[in-house]
Enzyme design. Structure first.
Site, PDB file in Angstrom:
ATOM      1  N   VAL A   7       0.847  -1.203   0.000  1.00 50.12           N
ATOM      2  CA  VAL A   7       0.000   0.000   0.000  1.00 50.12           C
ATOM      3  C   VAL A   7       0.879   1.248   0.000  1.00 50.12           C
ATOM      4  CG1 VAL A   7      -1.679   1.351   1.333  1.00 50.12           C
ATOM      5  CG2 VAL A   7      -2.022  -1.106   1.027  1.00 50.12           C
ATOM      6  N   ALA A  10       2.362   1.771  -3.461  1.00 51.08           N
ATOM      7  CA  ALA A  10       1.360   2.238  -4.419  1.00 51.08           C
ATOM      8  C   ALA A  10       0.892   3.657  -4.110  1.00 51.08           C
ATOM      9  CB  ALA A  10       0.160   1.290  -4.418  1.00 51.08           C
ATOM     10  N   GLU A  11       0.772   3.983  -2.838  1.00 45.60           N
ATOM     11  CA  GLU A  11       0.223   5.285  -2.448  1.00 45.60           C
ATOM     12  C   GLU A  11       1.224   6.422  -2.560  1.00 45.60           C
ATOM     13  OE1 GLU A  11      -2.681   6.239  -2.108  1.00 45.60           O
ATOM     14  OE2 GLU A  11      -3.937   4.889  -0.960  1.00 45.60           O
ATOM     15  N   SER A  12       2.435   6.218  -2.069  1.00 47.43           N
ATOM     16  CA  SER A  12       3.376   7.342  -1.968  1.00 47.43           C
ATOM     17  C   SER A  12       4.753   7.058  -2.562  1.00 47.43           C
ATOM     18  CB  SER A  12       3.557   7.727  -0.497  1.00 47.43           C
ATOM     19  OG  SER A  12       4.247   6.687   0.198  1.00 47.43           O
TER      20      SER A  12
END
Length: 115
Positions: A7, A10-12
């Site tokens: 996560v 993918a997010e940051s």
């Protein structure tokens, strides 16, 4: 751990100072209301952000009976949208997010199992 790491990737892209155009902040891109709900006082503090993001992801997994796809859809689009659509909302951003996280998850999971 592999899912949380996926996560974050993918997010940051592991940038603890990341801020999205929608206002999500930090490694796990917590929205301000979610950060408050998860007791994160500084969303740019990596330790706090990961703690809050992991707690939120855990709650979503419980809410959606450990269905990782639905939990990730809820992480991206919001749990109310997932419930309203009775599944993954028809948003390309959400579908792409789920696929990216699952790809990273498989990669990190297999790396973690190496001797």
């Amino acid at each position: 751990p592999s899912l949380v790491k996926a996560v974050i990737k993918a997010e940051s892209g592991f940038d603890h100072r990341a801020t999205s155009h929608k206002g999500a902040q930090g490694l796990m891109q917590l929205m301000p209301d979610t950060a408050v709900e998860m007791e994160v006082s500084d969303p740019y503090n990596p330790e706090e952000n990961i703690f809050g993001g992991a707690r939120y992801l855990s709650r979503l997994l419980q809410r959606f009976k450990n269905d990782m796809t639905l939990a990730l859809a809820a992480y991206n689009a919001g749990p109310d949208k997932v419930e309203a659509y009775q599944g993954v909302p028809p948003y390309s951003e959400t579908k792409n997010f789920i696929q990216r996280v699952l790809n990273f998850y498989e990669q990190y999971k297999s790396e973690a199992s190496l001797p």
